[in-house]
Design an enzyme around this catalytic site. Structure first.
Site, mmCIF file in Angstrom:
data_model
loop_
_atom_site.group_PDB
_atom_site.id
_atom_site.type_symbol
_atom_site.label_atom_id
_atom_site.label_comp_id
_atom_site.label_asym_id
_atom_site.label_seq_id
_atom_site.Cartn_x
_atom_site.Cartn_y
_atom_site.Cartn_z
ATOM 1 N N GLU A 47 79.976 36.455 36.696
ATOM 2 C CA GLU A 47 80.152 36.145 37.993
ATOM 3 C C GLU A 47 81.198 35.161 37.868
ATOM 4 O OE1 GLU A 47 76.752 34.798 40.360
ATOM 5 O OE2 GLU A 47 78.094 34.216 42.105
ATOM 6 N N ARG A 59 67.668 35.351 26.714
ATOM 7 C CA ARG A 59 68.960 34.925 26.689
ATOM 8 C C ARG A 59 69.168 33.656 25.615
ATOM 9 N NH1 ARG A 59 70.870 32.051 31.148
ATOM 10 N NH2 ARG A 59 70.266 33.541 32.384
ATOM 11 N N LYS A 100 75.277 26.872 34.307
ATOM 12 C CA LYS A 100 76.819 26.791 35.075
ATOM 13 C C LYS A 100 76.592 25.305 35.878
ATOM 14 C CE LYS A 100 77.973 31.362 35.254
ATOM 15 N NZ LYS A 100 78.022 32.555 36.035
HETATM 16 P P1 ATP Z 1 74.203 32.489 37.223
HETATM 17 O O1 ATP Z 1 73.176 31.752 37.463
HETATM 18 O O2 ATP Z 1 75.592 32.191 38.042
HETATM 19 O O3 ATP Z 1 74.138 33.990 37.652
HETATM 20 P P2 ATP Z 1 74.547 33.434 34.480
HETATM 21 O O4 ATP Z 1 74.543 32.482 33.328
HETATM 22 O O5 ATP Z 1 73.717 34.577 34.832
HETATM 23 O O6 ATP Z 1 74.706 32.448 35.808
HETATM 24 P P3 ATP Z 1 76.704 35.448 34.726
HETATM 25 O O7 ATP Z 1 77.916 35.218 34.982
HETATM 26 O O8 ATP Z 1 75.969 36.113 35.725
HETATM 27 O O9 ATP Z 1 75.987 33.893 34.563
HETATM 28 O O10 ATP Z 1 76.331 36.022 33.426
HETATM 29 C C1 ATP Z 1 77.139 37.084 33.042
HETATM 30 C C2 ATP Z 1 76.174 37.729 32.005
HETATM 31 O O11 ATP Z 1 76.056 36.886 31.036
HETATM 32 C C3 ATP Z 1 74.944 38.130 32.413
HETATM 33 O O12 ATP Z 1 74.668 39.696 32.199
HETATM 34 C C4 ATP Z 1 73.947 37.369 31.829
HETATM 35 O O13 ATP Z 1 72.569 37.914 31.768
HETATM 36 C C5 ATP Z 1 74.628 37.102 30.688
HETATM 37 N N1 ATP Z 1 74.051 35.674 30.148
HETATM 38 C C6 ATP Z 1 74.083 34.498 30.867
HETATM 39 N N2 ATP Z 1 73.776 33.493 30.061
HETATM 40 C C7 ATP Z 1 73.044 33.918 29.200
HETATM 41 C C8 ATP Z 1 72.593 33.399 27.793
HETATM 42 N N3 ATP Z 1 72.281 32.020 27.925
HETATM 43 N N4 ATP Z 1 72.412 34.139 26.834
HETATM 44 C C9 ATP Z 1 72.667 35.405 26.945
HETATM 45 N N5 ATP Z 1 73.165 35.864 27.988
HETATM 46 C C10 ATP Z 1 73.497 35.243 28.977
HETATM 47 MG MG MG Z 2 73.826 35.969 36.771
#
Ligand code: ATP
Ligand code: MG
Length: 585
Positions: free
Chosen positions: A56, A281, A291
């Protein structure tokens, strides 16, 4: 042999590193690969492997995203498949073009290529709308006039079933009319939502008539004012995957409970249906990864920006001097699991050292200079001594390092009253100067007022030059040094973890994670001295300063003023822990 000032050896090494494509080191297996292998065996997807990385665009990517990028792009590549870069830009208010650009740069820097497969969820808005109309017509979605609070109240709890909305049984015609008018902008924010009609008594709260569309009168970074209804994540994500023909939709564990909904939407529509697979994660100690928290660190100026070298963002690691290779190897080493855990930062640093050790040129630099005068060395004499560029890589060759009567050594390498076990320089004692001679400390000059040691007077043993017959004479320590008149002044920034405790969210009542910020996470040394071969060092160039660690030329560096970041020290805590574990077995 190369001259000391221009350093072509060094240059070659780095350019190569920045653009080096993901190599194919023996990658480790994990349960997602096993699923893919099985699917290939049974020909479930017609032999295709199609994944996607769906950020996102509401922040900069961090090391957790790097894990997801390596998993999605890396796994697809390993099985001859493809990975899309898809911006999940369904939320108009928080998203910015700045983030889109930074995310592209970061994915590319990590060494991955989406080729012509750059997608935006917002490009599917019309299609999603049509799918929603289809569900309304099937009697599987309805327009609900309850307020957000009421919807929450009606939802029930984990132990109590929810209550059906009084608007649940509107006719298809009325729903179609209202939904169309929602789209046209006839209603204010929050007045109505479109909901799926599933089961208010489901034990899975996600299935209790979840919201599909909200009214949000806001400008979108790509679609402008074309839309005033926006899809929720759960409604949109499966459709995005379906439209792109994704085979394996890999996401983090918190979406496990959403999978029945993901499946329900696609089943009801009867469209192409990818498989969602969840993994744990990445969490790293001494680090926050939300974030929202990273944004606070930037906005409240605890750090200099998203790319502050202490930030766990990909751009922060890049500026600090991390290599894409080291991050990819790290992502492979930590593996892919079904259960959450916290990874030790030392492992990431270990992967970095392993990489830099192979190719980073060795040089000498002094962080806190102490003047040494070699009284028996001829005044105007300068010797060009031979120094090894990289003992790990014979092809890296040698360079010349100037040696003269006045040198700088590290303040830490001298003690006027050496404690037991201190073998470096002290009055009357001898040490070897790397690539040079053995010197002996004869006397100490101090500031009359402060008592601070100003300079050391030494003598050298001309028979002990490195590489000569007399070089065998053993002393207990070898020090790095630079020639005072030849050395270049530089600024060096030293870093520690941004937080003082492993779990920054572990805070006393009434405070937050910022209470755990490490006040010593940055130390700036303004008058360091580095050897003259670094005269042409450019931002992003990386070196090992002998005995001190790996350093990277910072973006702030100019021809007039060299600025280095210490990327990492040489002390490998991870290797030590591993060794101990083996011994205990
Ligand atoms: P938000 O809370 O804004 O959704 P997010 O960290 O999930 O934050 P995204 O931009 O939706 O952010 O994440 C993009 C991709 O990265 C998603 O598929 C998410 O699952 C993965 N991702 C985010 N944080 C992690 C992490 N700590 N470890 C592994 N994958 C992650
Ligand atoms: Mg997300």
């Amino acid at each position: 042999m190369k001259s000391s000032n221009s350093n072509p050896d060094h240059d070659q090494n780095k350019e190569q590193k920045e653009t080096h494509p993901p190599g194919a080191p023996a990658l480790s297996s994990h349960f997602i690969k096993e699923i893919i292998q099985e699917d290939l065996r049974t020909n479930k997807w017609g032999g295709r492997v199609q994944t996607r990385f769906p950020p996102e665009p509401n922040g900069y990517l961090h090391i957790g995203h790097a894990k997801s990028i390596c998993l999605n792009f890396g796994t697809a590549a390993e099985f001859g498949g493809k990975c899309n870069l898809r911006f999940d830009d369904t939320n108009p208010s928080k998203e910015e073009v700045e983030y889109v650009d930074s995310i592209k740069e970061d994915v590319r820097w990590l060494g991955f290529d989406w080729e012509d497969r750059l997608f935006f969820a917002s490009d599917y808005f019309e299609q999603m709308y049509e799918y929603a109309v289809q569900l309304v017509k099937q009697g599987r979605a309805f327009v609900c006039d309850l307020s957000a609070d009421e919807i929450t109240q009606y939802r029930g709890t984990l132990t109590e079933p929810g209550k059906e909305s009084p608007y649940r049984n509107r006719s298809v015609e009325e729903n179609l009319d209202l939904f169309e008018r929602m789209r046209k902008g006839e209603f204010p924010n929050g007045a109505r939502v479109l909901r799926a009609k599933i089961d208010m008594a489901s034990p899975n709260l996600n299935l209790r008539d979840p919201i599909m569309y909200r009214i949000v009168h806001a400008e979108h970074h790509r679609t402008g004012n074309q839309w005033c209804i926006y899809p929720t994540y759960d409604w949109a994500h499966g459709l995005e995957d379906s439209i792109e023909g994704i085979t394996h939709s890999i996401c983090t564990l918190e979406f496990e409970d959403h999978r029945p909904l993901y499946d329900w939407y696609l089943d009801q529509l009867g469209v192409y249906h990818p498989r969602q697979i969840e993994f744990a994660r990445l969490n790293l100690n001494y680090t926050v990864m939300s974030k929202r928290k990273l944004l606070r660190l930037v906005q409240e100026k605890y750090v200099s920006g998203w790319d502050d070298p202490r930030m766990p963002t990909i751009c922060g690691f890049r500026r600090r001097g991390y290599t894409p290779e080291s991050i990819r190897v790290f992502a492979d080493k930590i593996g892919v699991a079904k259960r959450d855990s916290v990874v030790d930062f030392a492992l990431l640093e270990h992967c970095l050292r392993e990489d830099l050790n192979k190719w980073a040129p060795r040089v000498m630099g002094v962080l806190r200079p102490l003047k040494v005068i070699i009284d028996n060395y001829p005044e105007d004499s300068v010797e060009e001594l031979e120094a090894v560029n990289n003992p790990e890589d014979p092809a890296a060759g040698m360079r010349k390092v100037p040696f003269s009567r006045e040198l700088y050594i590290e303040q830490d390498d001298f003690r006027e009253e050496p404690p037991k076990g201190f073998f470096r320089l002290s009055p009357g004692k001898e040490v070897r100067l790397r690539y040079a001679y053995i010197i002996k400390c004869e006397s100490v000059v101090k500031d009359e007022k402060t008592g601070e040691v100003k300079e050391l007077h030494c003598t050298y043993d001309s028979e002990t030059k490195s590489g000569s017959a007399g070089a065998d004479r053993k002393v207990k320590a070898t020090l790095h040094w630079v020639s005072a008149s030849h050395a270049i002044e530089a600024e060096v920034r030293l870093y520690e973890h941004l937080f003082i405790i492993p779990d920054p969210d572990d805070v006393p009542e009434g405070t937050d994670f910022t209470a755990n910020l490490n006040p010593k996470s940055l130390e700036v040394l303004k008058s360091c001295r580095v050897e003259p071969s670094l005269a042409d060092a450019k931002p992003k160039d990386r070196y090992q300063f002998e005995r001190l660690g790996y350093f990277c030329v910072d973006l702030d560096s100019t021809k007039e003023k060299l600025v280095f970041n210490r990327t990492v020290t040489l002390r490998d805590e991870w290797a030590k822990m591993e060794k101990k574990q083996k011994e205990n077995k």
